[in-house]
Write a protein that holds these residues in place. Structure first.
Motif, mmCIF file in Angstrom:
data_model
loop_
_atom_site.group_PDB
_atom_site.id
_atom_site.type_symbol
_atom_site.label_atom_id
_atom_site.label_comp_id
_atom_site.label_asym_id
_atom_site.label_seq_id
_atom_site.Cartn_x
_atom_site.Cartn_y
_atom_site.Cartn_z
ATOM 1 N N ARG A 150 0.746 -1.104 0.045
ATOM 2 C CA ARG A 150 0.119 -0.086 0.095
ATOM 3 C C ARG A 150 1.308 1.471 -0.161
ATOM 4 N NH1 ARG A 150 -3.973 0.271 4.852
ATOM 5 N NH2 ARG A 150 -3.058 1.780 5.614
ATOM 6 N N ARG A 151 0.365 2.081 -0.707
ATOM 7 C CA ARG A 151 1.317 3.834 -1.033
ATOM 8 C C ARG A 151 0.509 4.324 -0.038
ATOM 9 N NH1 ARG A 151 -0.564 7.839 -2.955
ATOM 10 N NH2 ARG A 151 -1.791 7.839 -4.654
ATOM 11 N N ALA A 152 2.042 5.358 1.016
ATOM 12 C CA ALA A 152 1.735 6.097 1.469
ATOM 13 C C ALA A 152 0.518 6.905 0.806
ATOM 14 C CB ALA A 152 2.958 7.033 2.033
ATOM 15 N N ALA A 153 -0.593 8.058 1.602
ATOM 16 C CA ALA A 153 -1.016 8.898 0.692
ATOM 17 C C ALA A 153 -0.668 10.221 0.645
ATOM 18 C CB ALA A 153 -2.533 8.829 1.063
ATOM 19 N N SER A 154 -0.272 11.396 -0.344
ATOM 20 C CA SER A 154 0.252 12.702 -0.152
ATOM 21 C C SER A 154 -1.118 13.276 0.762
ATOM 22 C CB SER A 154 -0.229 12.856 -1.643
ATOM 23 O OG SER A 154 -1.612 13.490 -2.149
ATOM 24 N N PRO A 155 -0.331 13.907 1.022
ATOM 25 C CA PRO A 155 -0.229 15.192 1.849
ATOM 26 C C PRO A 155 -2.008 16.135 1.356
ATOM 27 C CG PRO A 155 1.595 15.555 1.930
ATOM 28 C CD PRO A 155 1.630 15.179 1.007
ATOM 29 N N SER A 156 -2.376 15.949 0.120
ATOM 30 C CA SER A 156 -3.474 16.285 -0.638
ATOM 31 C C SER A 156 -5.048 15.242 -0.208
ATOM 32 C CB SER A 156 -3.118 17.055 -2.206
ATOM 33 O OG SER A 156 -2.842 15.425 -2.827
ATOM 34 N N GLU A 157 -4.476 13.910 -0.706
ATOM 35 C CA GLU A 157 -5.413 13.038 -0.414
ATOM 36 C C GLU A 157 -5.901 12.817 0.820
ATOM 37 O OE1 GLU A 157 -3.747 9.711 -3.937
ATOM 38 O OE2 GLU A 157 -2.428 9.669 -2.181
ATOM 39 N N PHE A 172 -10.721 13.399 4.790
ATOM 40 C CA PHE A 172 -10.369 14.329 5.447
ATOM 41 C C PHE A 172 -11.867 14.902 5.758
ATOM 42 C CE2 PHE A 172 -10.286 17.943 8.550
ATOM 43 C CZ PHE A 172 -10.751 17.228 9.958
ATOM 44 N N SER A 173 -11.530 16.024 4.680
ATOM 45 C CA SER A 173 -13.108 16.594 4.428
ATOM 46 C C SER A 173 -13.455 16.231 3.699
ATOM 47 C CB SER A 173 -12.238 18.033 2.801
ATOM 48 O OG SER A 173 -12.319 17.133 2.047
ATOM 49 N N GLN A 174 -14.140 14.256 3.024
ATOM 50 C CA GLN A 174 -14.800 14.202 2.678
ATOM 51 C C GLN A 174 -15.792 13.271 4.246
ATOM 52 O OE1 GLN A 174 -13.382 11.326 0.455
ATOM 53 N NE2 GLN A 174 -13.620 12.511 -1.749
ATOM 54 N N ILE A 214 -8.867 10.943 8.888
ATOM 55 C CA ILE A 214 -8.029 10.808 7.888
ATOM 56 C C ILE A 214 -7.850 9.094 6.764
ATOM 57 C CG2 ILE A 214 -7.062 12.010 8.732
ATOM 58 C CD1 ILE A 214 -4.802 9.568 10.035
ATOM 59 N N ARG A 215 -8.825 8.077 6.921
ATOM 60 C CA ARG A 215 -8.371 7.290 6.354
ATOM 61 C C ARG A 215 -10.408 6.701 5.511
ATOM 62 N NH1 ARG A 215 -3.855 5.321 6.791
ATOM 63 N NH2 ARG A 215 -3.523 5.039 10.018
ATOM 64 N N PRO A 216 -10.018 6.592 3.894
ATOM 65 C CA PRO A 216 -11.589 6.345 3.620
ATOM 66 C C PRO A 216 -12.397 5.271 4.369
ATOM 67 C CG PRO A 216 -9.196 5.767 2.273
ATOM 68 C CD PRO A 216 -8.712 6.293 3.859
#
Length: 125
Positions: A22-29, A34-36, A92-94
């Motif tokens: 699993r790749r690390a999420a970018s700050p924008s992701e 988080f916003s969703q 912070i996670r989907p």
């Protein structure tokens, strides 16, 4: 190849790396997730202004969080977790669940509701 930064610390250490596969999420992701999730939680609390008053944050700044333009400081993140009674991972996670997990949760929930109704059984729980 091992790279070192200005501090001479090995930048390839395991600390902070994404789990294998699993790749690390970018700050924008992370900000977008988080916003969703924050929008979903806010819907359950009435108005955004009410949430802002309760956690002590400016409405304009909170709008930046909702838009995914900013991420809260750790102390504010903790206040959000306390207010919504959730762990930071929820923010912070989907939140989408794999199909199997969704079915397990559905079956468990239906089974618990069936126990509340006299003469009703749900065979999968």
């Amino acid at each position: 190849m091992i790279r070192t930064g200005r501090s001479g610390i090995d930048a390839s250490s395991d600390k902070g790396m994404a789990p294998v596969g699993r790749r690390a999420a970018s700050p924008s992701e992370i900000r977008n997730i988080f916003s969703q999730n924050l929008r979903i939680l806010c819907k359950s609390r009435g108005s955004v202004s009410e949430v802002c008053r309760a956690i002590g944050v400016n409405r304009t700044q909170f709008s930046r969080y909702l838009a995914g333009d900013a991420f809260p400081r750790p102390d504010l993140l903790l206040r959000l977790c306390d207010y919504f009674e959730v762990d930071a991972n929820i923010l912070i996670r989907p939140v989408a669940l794999p199909e199997e997990a969704s079915q397990d949760i559905l079956a468990s929930t239906l089974s618990q509701y069936a126990k509340l109704l006299p003469g009703t059984e749900y065979p999968y729980g």
